[in-house]
Design a protein around this motif. Structure first.
Motif, PDB file in Angstrom:
ATOM      1  N   ASP A   1     -11.309  -4.768   4.268  1.00  7.41           N
ATOM      2  CA  ASP A   1     -11.312  -3.279   4.769  1.00  7.41           C
ATOM      3  C   ASP A   1     -12.785  -2.943   4.576  1.00  7.41           C
TER       4      ASP A   1
ATOM      5  N   TRP B   1      -5.556  -4.430  11.622  1.00  7.48           N
ATOM      6  CA  TRP B   1      -4.874  -3.394  11.369  1.00  7.48           C
ATOM      7  C   TRP B   1      -5.303  -2.064  12.174  1.00  7.48           C
TER       8      TRP B   1
ATOM      9  N   TRP C   1       0.715  -1.352   0.055  1.00  9.91           N
ATOM     10  CA  TRP C   1      -0.038   0.142   0.118  1.00  9.91           C
ATOM     11  C   TRP C   1       0.974   1.131  -0.153  1.00  9.91           C
TER      12      TRP C   1
ATOM     13  N   ASP D   1      -3.863   3.310  10.037  1.00  7.00           N
ATOM     14  CA  ASP D   1      -3.148   3.716   8.913  1.00  7.00           C
ATOM     15  C   ASP D   1      -1.863   4.424   9.167  1.00  7.00           C
TER      16      ASP D   1
ATOM     17  N   LYS E   1      -7.004  -9.268   3.310  1.00 10.59           N
ATOM     18  CA  LYS E   1      -7.237  -7.918   4.031  1.00 10.59           C
ATOM     19  C   LYS E   1      -8.773  -7.638   3.628  1.00 10.59           C
TER      20      LYS E   1
ATOM     21  N   GLY F   1     -10.188   1.502   7.264  1.00  7.79           N
ATOM     22  CA  GLY F   1      -9.537   2.443   7.525  1.00  7.79           C
ATOM     23  C   GLY F   1      -8.723   2.569   8.441  1.00  7.79           C
ATOM     24  N   GLY F   2      -7.694   1.640   9.002  1.00  4.65           N
ATOM     25  CA  GLY F   2      -7.137   1.415   9.912  1.00  4.65           C
ATOM     26  C   GLY F   2      -7.970   0.836  10.871  1.00  4.65           C
TER      27      GLY F   2
ATOM     28  N   ASP G   1      -2.523  -4.677  -2.190  1.00 11.09           N
ATOM     29  CA  ASP G   1      -3.411  -3.906  -1.596  1.00 11.09           C
ATOM     30  C   ASP G   1      -4.276  -3.573  -2.583  1.00 11.09           C
ATOM     31  N   ASP G   2      -5.174  -2.380  -2.264  1.00  3.32           N
ATOM     32  CA  ASP G   2      -6.203  -1.818  -3.182  1.00  3.32           C
ATOM     33  C   ASP G   2      -5.748  -1.440  -4.727  1.00  3.32           C
TER      34      ASP G   2
ATOM     35  N   PHE H   1      -1.975   3.203  -5.746  1.00  7.38           N
ATOM     36  CA  PHE H   1      -2.693   2.430  -6.864  1.00  7.38           C
ATOM     37  C   PHE H   1      -1.782   2.207  -8.262  1.00  7.38           C
TER      38      PHE H   1
ATOM     39  N   ARG I   1      -9.922   0.550 -10.987  1.00 10.91           N
ATOM     40  CA  ARG I   1      -9.512   1.184  -9.542  1.00 10.91           C
ATOM     41  C   ARG I   1      -8.270   1.981  -9.667  1.00 10.91           C
TER      42      ARG I   1
ATOM     43  N   TRP J   1      -6.119  -7.756  -0.970  1.00  6.72           N
ATOM     44  CA  TRP J   1      -6.930  -6.884  -0.231  1.00  6.72           C
ATOM     45  C   TRP J   1      -8.471  -6.880  -1.031  1.00  6.72           C
TER      46      TRP J   1
ATOM     47  N   CYS K   1      -9.745  -4.869   8.994  1.00  6.88           N
ATOM     48  CA  CYS K   1      -9.220  -3.494   8.688  1.00  6.88           C
ATOM     49  C   CYS K   1     -10.448  -2.490   8.326  1.00  6.88           C
TER      50      CYS K   1
ATOM     51  N   ARG L   1     -15.396   8.892   1.184  1.00 10.10           N
ATOM     52  CA  ARG L   1     -14.410   8.607   0.411  1.00 10.10           C
ATOM     53  C   ARG L   1     -14.845   8.065  -1.078  1.00 10.10           C
TER      54      ARG L   1
ATOM     55  N   ASN M   1     -14.263   1.070   4.628  1.00  4.58           N
ATOM     56  CA  ASN M   1     -13.830   2.619   4.693  1.00  4.58           C
ATOM     57  C   ASN M   1     -14.628   3.903   4.832  1.00  4.58           C
TER      58      ASN M   1
HETATM   59  C1  GLA Z   1      -7.639   1.731   4.073  1.00  6.26           C
HETATM   60  C2  GLA Z   1      -6.696   1.051   4.906  1.00  6.26           C
HETATM   61  C3  GLA Z   1      -5.373   1.119   4.073  1.00  6.26           C
HETATM   62  C4  GLA Z   1      -5.432   0.869   2.453  1.00  6.26           C
HETATM   63  C5  GLA Z   1      -6.591   1.557   1.979  1.00  6.26           C
HETATM   64  C6  GLA Z   1      -6.443   1.230   0.578  1.00  6.26           C
HETATM   65  O1  GLA Z   1      -7.546   3.231   4.422  1.00  6.26           O
HETATM   66  O2  GLA Z   1      -6.747   1.071   6.073  1.00  6.26           O
HETATM   67  O3  GLA Z   1      -4.313   0.048   4.920  1.00  6.26           O
HETATM   68  O4  GLA Z   1      -5.846  -0.685   2.489  1.00  6.26           O
HETATM   69  O5  GLA Z   1      -7.730   1.408   2.744  1.00  6.26           O
HETATM   70  O6  GLA Z   1      -7.552   2.045  -0.221  1.00  6.26           O
END
Ligand code: GLA
Length: 725
Positions: free
Chosen positions: A461, A528, A315, A531, A459, A511-512, A345-346, A320, A355, A393, A509, A425, A463
């Motif tokens: 997530d 997680w 990440w 962040d 992972k 967003g943290g 990750d994303d 990206f 994306r 992710w 996870c 977001r 958000n």
């Molecule tokens: C969130 C997660 C990050 C990362 C981003 C990806 O913020 O907490 O670790 O994976 O999304 O968009």
């Protein structure tokens, strides 16, 4: 006439059970703690004691007037645990004792159910408890049901109510924001209410965590004093109310946040509230921590007995912006450095709406061929070729309006009709109260896994939180159920995922650390927490989180400097020394490291493997709090007390003479001798620990005289390994 006869039969029933039950004592016991209820001469259940075990004398505690579960309309307290409007419009509930059962379960869990019934209505509240004997954790929840002719509307439906009568109460709350989680603040409670809560519905820990410490008659201390710790197992809106009444008694009422969430309970339906977890100690917060950790490893997190893998996440390395070549390079570097897994990750998905930033593609979980022409399978193979595992992710609960999913199913999102979409977001939440959406969310995971065999890690997530809380699926009169139905839907998807994929490691996870709770963690191997990967901030964030959640599940990553969020620059050693105090990982582009940094990292990762069992499976002892001193320290001790590892960090420069705070070690066997060795030594710097290197001392010496060596520089850190001789 019909009504009269009902009253009569109720009276007869109550009189019969009353005669039988008056003075009855019900004890919820762990090895060290007891919660004692008694039935009074009005057939009411009273809380008569909560504290250190009284053993066989529990029945000798005196009767009180303290309602076990205050209900609105008939209980004389400010804040009810229960408020229901009955089918005939009656707004009051009066609960009386009916019966109770206690069953000793084989694995050290005592289960108790106390059935209370309204004195007029066929309306039941069952107070349920699991008492974990060895771990000294008590789990409390309720089951509400009725047999009234029409639905009963529940307005307040707590999981638990506890009563305390002390001269003073000190509450520690855990609060934060994105990238700033798990901060601690203690305050003395004064008369009135202090409410810790979330109304966010999803990502419900973004502003505060459903966790607390309560010092009884003194501020909470680490190694002394009476303290209660609590955390609610629920990934939705929550409420922890601390109500000091007119007589200075404290009512602790914990459960779902029922704000805007009235629940219409159908005849015969059972409404089960989430589990509230408590641990109580007369030896301070350290014992509470170790109780929660031991409980979590056995009952609270997925496969808590297994050692967690190290990983490198791309990440912060790429965001990206990556392709097959870039990722293949990172995979190779991750393997060369000694990591066990690469986590993509994303940004790997989306065709019509690729994306490439956070404004499109969520919901379209097909690989983006422009970035990854050979699909995920190629990367899984790349990882395998390099001798490591591959992880991915997912954020399956969410959707961008710029997605094929939203084009096809605009009615799957949480929003109110006739209101503009409220994006956060750039995304919306899928309505998990809808079984079709549950199937879809499950299929995101299932398809990703079946189409790409060999994925070892996910992972998961999440958000954003809920605004415009409308559901196209729920009928008009049940819109207020969304908060609960969402969570039920979510947990049922977790359940299905785990049933099919028990061996995949899954990280929680949001967003943290926006979703950390024991209802979710039952299905997750790790979480997680933030962040924010700045090691300085992480010391505080991890300090707070580990009061309730074990370090083995707390992913902590080394990232680049200046840190992307804080701009702070700290030494690589400091970053490793912090990350190694929990579950080590990395979040940077290895190509950007110098050969010396790579070499240091390689060595540190190997050093971590040497202490991983102690960190992940040992007992945590806090030595110096970062909230109280410029030097902070903590340690882990293995269960057999043969091994230990101490972490200490200096948060600010100490100019004159350095910092000489003694580290009085804890948890060691006073009789055993331990050899001291410094790990992760900083190259080309004198270590003030050197005079102690290789020396051995008894546990008694290390605990009473302590470890004494100065620290001078800001962000100086040390890891000291103790091995029994
Ligand atoms: C969130 C997660 C990050 C990362 C981003 C990806 O913020 O907490 O670790 O994976 O999304 O968009």
């Amino acid at each position: 006439m019909a009504r009269k006869s009902t009253i009569l039969s109720c009276l007869i029933a109550l009189t019969a059970s009353q005669a039988f039950a008056i003075g009855e004592t019900i004890t919820i016991s762990t090895e060290d703690v007891q919660l004692v209820y008694k039935v009074d001469d009005q057939n009411k259940l009273r809380q008569c004691y909560f504290g250190a075990s009284l053993h066989d004398d529990a029945a000798n505690v005196q009767m009180t007037k303290n309602d076990a579960f205050p209900s609105f309309g008939t209980s004389y307290v400010n804040e009810p645990a229960l408020r229901a409007v009955h089918a005939d419009g009656n707004t009051s509930t009066e609960l009386a004792y009916v019966s109770h059962t206690t069953a000793e379960e084989a694995d050290g869990v005592q289960h108790t159910e106390i059935t209370l019934r309204d004195t007029y209505f066929p309306f039941d509240v069952v107070l349920c408890f699991n008492a974990y004997q060895k771990e000294n954790v008590i789990e409390a929840w309720t089951v509400i049901s009725h047999n009234e002719k029409k639905p009963v509307m529940l307005y307040n439906y707590a999981s638990s109510h506890l009563f305390f009568s002390e001269p003073t109460y000190y509450l520690t709350q855990f609060y934060g924001e994105w990238a700033d989680e798990m901060k601690m603040e203690e305050m003395q409670l004064t008369r009135g209410k202090k409410v810790l809560e979330s109304k966010l519905g999803v990502r419900s820990n973004q502003h505060a965590h459903a966790c607390f410490l309560l010092g009884l008659d003194a501020p909470a201390q680490e190694d002394a004093g009476r303290v209660l710790g609590g955390t609610l197992a629920w990934p939705g809106s929550w409420n922890l109310t601390f109500d000091v009444d007119n007589l200075e008694n404290l009512h602790v009422i914990c459960g779902i946040n029922s704000f805007a969430g009235q629940y219409s309970l159908a005849k015969g339906e059972k409404f089960e509230t989430p589990r509230m977890l408590y641990s109580y100690s007369e030896e301070g917060t350290g014992t509470i921590t170790r109780n929660f950790h031991r409980w979590a490893k056995k009952y609270g997190i997925w496969r808590g007995d297994r050692t967690r893998t190290t990983l490198l996440n791309n990440w912060e390395a790429t965001y990206f912006n990556f392709n097959e070549e870039v990722l293949s390079g990172i995979i190779k570097d991750a393997s060369d450095m000694g990591f066990e897994l690469f986590l993509l990750d994303d940004g790997w998905f989306g065709t019509k709406h690729p994306r490439n930033s956070d404004n499109a593609g969520l919901g379209d979980w097909q690989v983006n061929k422009a970035k990854l022409p050979h699909g995920l399978g190629f990367l899984v193979e790349e990882a395998a070729k390099n001798g490591i595992k591959f992880g991915i992710w997912l954020e399956p609960e969410m959707v961008n309006p710029a997605s094929e999913l939203y084009e096809k199913h605009p009615d799957w999102v949480i929003t109110q009709p006739n209101r503009p979409l409220d994006l956060s977001r750039n995304q919306l939440i899928l309505d998990l109260s809808n079984p079709k959406v549950q199937d879809f969310v499950y299929s995101v995971v299932d398809n990703t896994m079946t189409e790409n065999p060999g994925i070892a890690y996910i992972k998961w997530d999440c958000n954003r939180f809920v605004t415009n809380s409308g559901s196209f699926y729920l009928p008009a009169e049940k819109q207020s159920h969304l908060w609960i139905e969402y969570v039920r839907g979510l947990l049922s998807v977790f359940e299905r995922v785990r049933a099919k994929y028990p061996d995949v490691c899954i990280m929680l996870c949001s967003g943290g650390g926006g979703r950390i709770d024991y209802a979710s963690l039952r299905y997750f191997d790790e979480f997680w927490i933030s962040d924010n990967t700045d090691a300085y901030n992480r010391i505080f964030i991890q300090w707070g989180a580990t009061y309730f959640f074990p370090s083995m599940a707390l992913a902590s990553h080394v990232s680049v400097v200046p840190n992307h969020i804080t701009g702070r620059t700290v030494p690589l050693k400091f970053r490793f020394d912090v990350a190694m105090s929990a579950k080590l990982g990395m979040d940077l582009q290895p190509k950007d490291m110098s050969p010396e940094e790579k070499e240091f990292s390689k060595n540190a990762i190997q050093e971590y493997y040497g202490i991983r069992e102690i960190v992940q499976h040992g007992d945590l002892y806090r030595l110096l709090s970062p909230y109280e001193s410029v030097r902070t320290a903590m340690m882990y001790v293995s269960e057999d007390k043969k091994d230990a590892v101490v972490f200490t960090y200096l948060l600010d420069k100490v100019i004159n003479g350095g910092n000489n705070q003694v580290l009085y070690l804890k948890g060691l066997d006073p009789e055993k001798r331990y050899r001291l060795n410094e790990l992760n030594k900083a190259p080309n710097t004198y270590s003030w620990f050197t005079p102690l290197e290789g020396k051995s001392y008894t546990g008694a010496y290390l605990m009473e005289y302590g470890l004494r060596f100065p620290m001078y520089n800001q962000y100086e850190s040390k890891i000291i390994r103790l091995t029994e001789e």
